[in-house]
Write a protein that holds these residues in place. Structure first.
Motif, PDB file in Angstrom:
ATOM      1  N   THR A  40     100.690  18.646  32.836  1.00 49.09           N
ATOM      2  CA  THR A  40     100.788  17.819  31.636  1.00 49.09           C
ATOM      3  C   THR A  40     101.602  16.554  31.909  1.00 49.09           C
ATOM      4  O   THR A  40     101.288  15.497  31.357  1.00 49.09           O
ATOM      5  N   SER A  41     102.596  16.647  32.779  1.00 48.77           N
ATOM      6  CA  SER A  41     103.342  15.442  33.159  1.00 48.77           C
ATOM      7  C   SER A  41     102.455  14.471  33.940  1.00 48.77           C
ATOM      8  O   SER A  41     102.503  13.256  33.713  1.00 48.77           O
ATOM      9  N   CYS A  44     100.140  12.812  31.511  1.00 46.83           N
ATOM     10  CA  CYS A  44     100.843  11.726  30.812  1.00 46.83           C
ATOM     11  C   CYS A  44     100.933  10.495  31.702  1.00 46.83           C
ATOM     12  O   CYS A  44     100.737   9.365  31.240  1.00 46.83           O
ATOM     13  N   ALA A  63      99.848   9.712  25.247  1.00 46.53           N
ATOM     14  CA  ALA A  63     100.708  10.265  26.301  1.00 46.53           C
ATOM     15  C   ALA A  63     102.007  10.804  25.708  1.00 46.53           C
ATOM     16  O   ALA A  63     102.484  11.868  26.112  1.00 46.53           O
ATOM     17  N   LEU A  64     102.567  10.082  24.750  1.00 47.92           N
ATOM     18  CA  LEU A  64     103.797  10.552  24.106  1.00 47.92           C
ATOM     19  C   LEU A  64     103.555  11.839  23.341  1.00 47.92           C
ATOM     20  O   LEU A  64     104.353  12.786  23.414  1.00 47.92           O
ATOM     21  N   LEU A  66     101.188  14.046  23.912  1.00 50.11           N
ATOM     22  CA  LEU A  66     100.948  15.089  24.900  1.00 50.11           C
ATOM     23  C   LEU A  66     102.255  15.575  25.520  1.00 50.11           C
ATOM     24  O   LEU A  66     102.440  16.779  25.736  1.00 50.11           O
ATOM     25  N   ALA A  67     103.178  14.667  25.786  1.00 46.28           N
ATOM     26  CA  ALA A  67     104.463  15.056  26.369  1.00 46.28           C
ATOM     27  C   ALA A  67     105.263  15.933  25.411  1.00 46.28           C
ATOM     28  O   ALA A  67     105.872  16.922  25.825  1.00 46.28           O
TER      29      ALA A  67
END
Length: 87
Positions: A40-41, A44, A63-64, A66-67
């Motif tokens: 996941t990182s 992102c 991306a934010l 998802l993080a």
């Protein structure tokens, strides 16, 4: 600048694929949880690079999000792994 971002995109995508293969072959659930966090990182990072290439801030928002979801799910999975199924 675009060439550098494209090269970085390819390298991060290759790292993502290697991590995905390792996630499938992971012998223990703890390995898979750590690799889930890594993937996941990397996802992102891919979204941020794509956002820089196409000059679209929408990908930064995704991306934010998802993080944040990845962080919460990693904490939940670690709690579940530590607590076990004894309840």
């Amino acid at each position: 600048m675009t060439l550098i971002l494209t090269l970085v995109l390819v390298v991060v995508a290759l790292c993502f694929l290697v991590g995905l293969v390792r996630w499938v072959k992971g012998p223990q659930i703890a390995d898979r949880i750590i690799l889930f966090d890594l993937l996941t990182s990397l996802a992102c990072g891919l979204l941020v690079i794509i956002s820089m290439i196409f000059q679209l801030s929408l990908y930064l928002d995704i991306a934010l999000l998802l993080a944040v979801i990845a962080f919460i799910s990693t904490i939940g999975l670690a709690y579940w792994l530590e607590k076990g199924t004894d309840t």
